[in-house]
Motif scaffolding. Structure first.
Motif, short mmCIF file in Angstrom:
data_model
loop_
_atom_site.label_atom_id
_atom_site.label_comp_id
_atom_site.label_asym_id
_atom_site.label_seq_id
_atom_site.Cartn_x
_atom_site.Cartn_y
_atom_site.Cartn_z
N TYR A 40 -6.09 -8.80 17.78
CA TYR A 40 -6.53 -7.41 17.95
C TYR A 40 -5.84 -6.78 19.16
CZ TYR A 40 -10.09 -3.74 19.01
OH TYR A 40 -10.76 -2.57 19.30
N LEU A 41 -5.76 -7.53 20.24
CA LEU A 41 -5.09 -7.02 21.44
C LEU A 41 -3.61 -6.74 21.16
CD1 LEU A 41 -6.62 -9.36 24.18
CD2 LEU A 41 -7.32 -7.03 23.57
N ALA A 42 -2.95 -7.66 20.47
CA ALA A 42 -1.53 -7.47 20.14
C ALA A 42 -1.35 -6.26 19.22
CB ALA A 42 -0.97 -8.73 19.48
N MET A 43 -2.24 -6.10 18.27
CA MET A 43 -2.15 -4.94 17.37
C MET A 43 -2.36 -3.64 18.15
SD MET A 43 -1.30 -6.03 14.38
CE MET A 43 -1.66 -4.62 13.31
N MET A 44 -3.28 -3.64 19.12
CA MET A 44 -3.49 -2.43 19.92
C MET A 44 -2.21 -2.04 20.66
SD MET A 44 -7.37 -2.29 21.37
CE MET A 44 -7.37 -3.86 22.20
N VAL A 45 -1.51 -3.04 21.19
CA VAL A 45 -0.25 -2.77 21.88
C VAL A 45 0.75 -2.12 20.92
CG1 VAL A 45 1.75 -3.89 22.96
CG2 VAL A 45 -0.56 -4.57 23.62
N LEU A 46 0.81 -2.62 19.69
CA LEU A 46 1.74 -2.08 18.70
C LEU A 46 1.29 -0.72 18.17
CD1 LEU A 46 2.55 -5.41 16.91
CD2 LEU A 46 4.20 -3.96 18.14
#
Length: 141
Positions: A40-46
């Motif tokens: 989820y954190l990685a997706m937020m960055v993207l």
């Protein structure tokens, strides 16, 4: 026993326990959209800005390549991101959202409010906590 070594005297333990508790509140909502909290954190960055390299994502999340790479591979296996080596430097892997990853954002947008409600705190309480945490993190660097 010296009071300094008692668990109740530590600042780090309640912060650690709170971190685990917050992630526990995220879990059921993230399970609904088939991603873990680190994903989820990685997706937020993207969702904020794409494409990005593996190193850029890792830097923003304070994760090393050994941690971020398997996480991104799992997101790619789920069809949410694509991984592509840059032609000018094949050591660099660029990460982009797939159409499925872009569509996931609309489902994920509901997660923060659901977490706040499940925790039984006000958004203002969380903003105050965040401000203190960021102040400490900024001074620790």
């Amino acid at each position: 026993m010296d009071d300094k070594l008692k668990l109740k005297s530590q600042v780090c333990f309640p912060i650690y326990a709170l971190s685990r508790e917050i992630v526990k509140h995220y879990r059921p909502f993230l399970d609904e959209i088939d991603i873990t909290y680190p994903q989820y954190l990685a997706m937020m960055v993207l969702w904020e800005n794409e494409p990005q390299t593996v190193n850029q994502i890792g830097d923003k999340l304070n994760l090393d390549n050994g941690t971020i790479t398997p996480l991104l591979k799992r997101l790619a296996a789920k069809g949410f991101i694509s991984r592509k080596r840059k032609s000018c430097d094949e050591r660099v892997v660029e990460i982009s959202l797939t159409e499925s990853g872009k569509q996931l954002k609309s489902k994920a947008e509901k997660v923060p409010q659901k977490v706040v409600e499940s925790m039984g705190v006000t958004p203002e309480d969380l903003m105050q906590l965040k401000a203190i945490v960021l102040k400490i993190l900024d001074r620790a660097k």
